[in-house]
Motif scaffolding. Structure first.
Motif, short mmCIF file in Angstrom:
data_model
loop_
_atom_site.label_atom_id
_atom_site.label_comp_id
_atom_site.label_asym_id
_atom_site.label_seq_id
_atom_site.Cartn_x
_atom_site.Cartn_y
_atom_site.Cartn_z
N GLN A 158 0.87 -1.18 0.00
CA GLN A 158 0.00 0.00 0.00
C GLN A 158 0.90 1.22 0.00
N ARG A 159 0.91 1.96 -1.08
CA ARG A 159 1.88 3.05 -1.21
C ARG A 159 1.52 4.26 -0.34
N PHE A 160 0.25 4.58 -0.23
CA PHE A 160 -0.17 5.70 0.60
C PHE A 160 -1.04 5.20 1.74
N HIS A 161 -0.87 5.78 2.92
CA HIS A 161 -1.82 5.55 4.00
C HIS A 161 -1.90 6.82 4.84
N LEU A 162 -2.93 6.92 5.66
CA LEU A 162 -3.09 8.07 6.54
C LEU A 162 -2.50 7.78 7.91
N VAL A 184 -9.69 -3.89 11.66
CA VAL A 184 -8.85 -5.00 12.10
C VAL A 184 -7.57 -4.43 12.71
N LEU A 185 -7.17 -4.96 13.86
CA LEU A 185 -5.89 -4.57 14.45
C LEU A 185 -4.77 -5.31 13.72
N VAL A 186 -3.86 -4.53 13.11
CA VAL A 186 -2.75 -5.11 12.37
C VAL A 186 -1.51 -5.23 13.24
N ASP A 187 -1.20 -4.17 14.01
CA ASP A 187 0.03 -4.17 14.80
C ASP A 187 -0.07 -3.11 15.88
N ASP A 188 0.07 -3.49 17.14
CA ASP A 188 0.11 -2.52 18.23
C ASP A 188 1.42 -2.60 19.00
N PRO A 192 1.75 3.32 22.65
CA PRO A 192 0.75 4.21 22.08
C PRO A 192 1.30 5.19 21.03
N THR A 193 2.60 5.08 20.67
CA THR A 193 3.14 5.99 19.66
C THR A 193 2.37 5.86 18.36
N PHE A 194 2.17 4.62 17.91
CA PHE A 194 1.25 4.42 16.78
C PHE A 194 0.72 2.99 16.82
N THR A 195 -0.49 2.84 16.35
CA THR A 195 -1.17 1.55 16.24
C THR A 195 -1.67 1.41 14.82
N VAL A 196 -1.36 0.29 14.18
CA VAL A 196 -1.75 0.08 12.79
C VAL A 196 -3.08 -0.67 12.74
N LEU A 197 -4.04 -0.08 12.04
CA LEU A 197 -5.35 -0.68 11.83
C LEU A 197 -5.57 -0.86 10.33
N ALA A 198 -6.56 -1.65 9.98
CA ALA A 198 -6.95 -1.80 8.59
C ALA A 198 -8.47 -1.82 8.50
N ASP A 199 -8.99 -1.29 7.39
CA ASP A 199 -10.43 -1.36 7.17
C ASP A 199 -10.79 -2.76 6.64
N GLY A 202 -8.69 -4.10 3.93
CA GLY A 202 -7.25 -4.22 4.14
C GLY A 202 -6.47 -2.94 3.99
N ASN A 203 -7.14 -1.81 3.74
CA ASN A 203 -6.45 -0.52 3.64
C ASN A 203 -6.03 -0.06 5.03
N ARG A 204 -4.78 0.29 5.18
CA ARG A 204 -4.23 0.55 6.52
C ARG A 204 -4.23 2.03 6.89
N VAL A 205 -4.26 2.26 8.20
CA VAL A 205 -4.16 3.59 8.77
C VAL A 205 -3.44 3.45 10.10
N CYS A 206 -2.67 4.47 10.47
CA CYS A 206 -2.00 4.48 11.77
C CYS A 206 -2.68 5.52 12.67
#
Length: 215
Positions: A158-162, A184-188, A192-199, A202-206
């Motif tokens: 995924q080249r771009f994410h928010l 979906v929780l991808v990586d925590d 709390p600096t950042f948590t990776v989620l996905a819709d 599968g599109n990811r957001v931090c």
């Protein structure tokens, strides 16, 4: 006075109305109507002139957004802490309440294995007036920040994410709401600096906070 403060130093100042999001101190005042917001904005303007230090003010019906940072330094300094305290005093005198829990700020992150190769293009196409290391930033706030995230060259990716920056005390609620909405929780591992989620596609957001950052 031009020394950039760390997020920990900013937090230690105890400014209850304010939160640091990325490189700036920010707050929102619930003015309730346009006239109250305009009156508060005018008072803030006078205080800014007296201090010779000027915040970004965004007046809407029902609320006033205030963003403070030292443009010459590129981050939050003690000048900002002083003016933030003064602005809080002006708001309190009018009975206007801060609602910093409603704050958030977004940046666009570009995954790239070679930042040096793509960065000049994005600086040119976004007409960045003043370069900032590792990101393209419009200090007027008209355009979102563009940050370059190192990645491998493997495909697909995924080249771009928010990256959505929220106050530290709001991150858990924001994450739980996203998960309840089908995320979906991808990586925590770096929370709390950042948590990776996905819709659900599968599109990811931090979901990010300033906690644990050096600047």
């Amino acid at each position: 006075m031009s020394e950039i403060l760390t997020p920990a130093q900013v937090g230690a100042a105890g400014l209850a109305d304010w939160r640091q999001l990325f490189h700036a101190l920010q707050t929102r005042y619930a003015t309730g109507d346009f006239a109250t917001g305009l009156a508060l904005l005018t008072e803030i303007g006078r205080a800014a002139e007296e201090a010779d230090h000027h915040p970004d003010l965004d007046l809407r019906y029902g609320h006033l957004n205030v963003r403070l940072y030292s443009h010459d330094a590129g981050g939050v300094t003690r000048r900002d802490l002083r003016l933030a305290q003064r602005i809080s005093e002006l708001a309190a005198a009018r009975g206007v309440v801060a609602v910093p829990q409603l704050l958030s700020a977004a940046e666009v992150a570009l995954d790239t294995p070679d930042r040096a190769r793509v960065e000049p293009f994005w600086r040119a196409v976004l007409a960045e007036p003043q370069p900032h290391e590792g990101e393209v930033r419009d200090d007027s706030g008209d355009l979102p920040r563009l940050w370059f995230q190192a990645s491998g060259s493997e495909e697909p990716r995924q080249r771009f994410h928010l990256d959505v920056m929220v106050p530290s005390d709001q991150a858990r609620a924001r994450i739980e709401a996203a998960l309840a909405a089908g995320g979906v929780l991808v990586d925590d591992g770096m929370a709390p600096t950042f948590t990776v989620l996905a819709d659900p596609d599968g599109n990811r957001v931090c979901v990010c906070t300033m906690e644990g950052r050096d600047g």
